[in-house]
Design an enzyme around this catalytic site. Sequence first.
Site, PDB file in Angstrom:
ATOM      1  N   GLY A 131       7.356   7.424  -0.105  1.00  0.00           N
ATOM      2  CA  GLY A 131       7.221   6.108   0.511  1.00  0.00           C
ATOM      3  C   GLY A 131       8.321   5.838   1.511  1.00  0.00           C
ATOM      4  N   SER A 161      11.139  -2.467 -10.610  1.00  0.00           N
ATOM      5  CA  SER A 161      11.016  -3.817 -10.068  1.00  0.00           C
ATOM      6  C   SER A 161      11.611  -4.818 -11.036  1.00  0.00           C
ATOM      7  CB  SER A 161       9.543  -4.175  -9.832  1.00  0.00           C
ATOM      8  OG  SER A 161       9.390  -5.550  -9.509  1.00  0.00           O
ATOM      9  N   TYR A 182       1.133  -4.980 -12.087  1.00  0.00           N
ATOM     10  CA  TYR A 182       2.294  -4.457 -11.382  1.00  0.00           C
ATOM     11  C   TYR A 182       3.502  -4.358 -12.310  1.00  0.00           C
ATOM     12  CZ  TYR A 182       6.115  -4.228  -7.967  1.00  0.00           C
ATOM     13  OH  TYR A 182       7.236  -3.858  -7.260  1.00  0.00           O
ATOM     14  N   ALA A 226       3.510  -4.145 -15.502  1.00  0.00           N
ATOM     15  CA  ALA A 226       3.259  -3.106 -16.505  1.00  0.00           C
ATOM     16  C   ALA A 226       3.518  -1.718 -15.931  1.00  0.00           C
ATOM     17  CB  ALA A 226       1.823  -3.211 -17.018  1.00  0.00           C
ATOM     18  N   LYS A 245       5.534  -0.908 -13.464  1.00  0.00           N
ATOM     19  CA  LYS A 245       6.960  -0.716 -13.233  1.00  0.00           C
ATOM     20  C   LYS A 245       7.746  -0.679 -14.546  1.00  0.00           C
ATOM     21  CE  LYS A 245       7.041  -0.448  -8.722  1.00  0.00           C
ATOM     22  NZ  LYS A 245       7.527   0.774  -8.023  1.00  0.00           N
TER      23      LYS A 245
END
Length: 245
Positions: free
Chosen positions: A12, A141, A154, A156, A158
Amino acid sequence: MSLNGKNAVVTGGGRGLGRAIATVLAAQGAAVAVWDLNKDGAEETVEAITAAGGRAIAVAGDAADAAAVAESAARTREELGAITVLVNNAGITNYVPFKDLSEETWDQMMRINLKGPFLVTREFVPDMLEAEWGRIVNISSSSAQTGAPALGHYAASKGGVIGLTKALAIEFAAKGITVNNVPPGFVDTPLLREGFDLDKVAEKMPMKRPGKPEDIAYAVAYLVSEEAAYVTGQTLSVNGGRYLV
């Protein structure tokens, strides 16, 4: 801190946090493979690194697909050599109230945010074991630490990244490989700007401002350095005081 002689992969790396991380690692001497689905973004990061005197290559591919990971890894090793620094940064987010959350959306989040780091880490751990030295940093996060409405899938995914970090840290602690994670909190990136009014949210933050991508990048740079050789399994929260432990 110096990363001279080290080869790194940043997934990324085509924009936002990934671009900042790749740029900082290159500035400290690492040769960096910038992995991203967006070929143009990866190449822009590479151009910035090489213009500053660093060494980098752009590798386009899906970091959550096993065949693509193998292909990207083969090209990376061919051009740079064995990889001993890995930053699993690639990820997605979207806001969906739990009652509206579809199985398809859940599965996509888990595939990219959790399966991806698993696949890429599995690919490069053998390089690190052979070198008896390795650094893995997973970008998680602060949502996984605090919870957040409409982000159950999201948070979960992270949270899984944090759990994976701890498990691998213990498994490889005696092998010269450290595994840590950085959970950003409210950092000014293109992804954040897509979903927030930055000024409005900043007023609720202890520092009254968003973080910068470089804040995350320098935390990562520390964790992959020789100076962090005795740090593993840790969550280094870079969030301006949003979440305290």
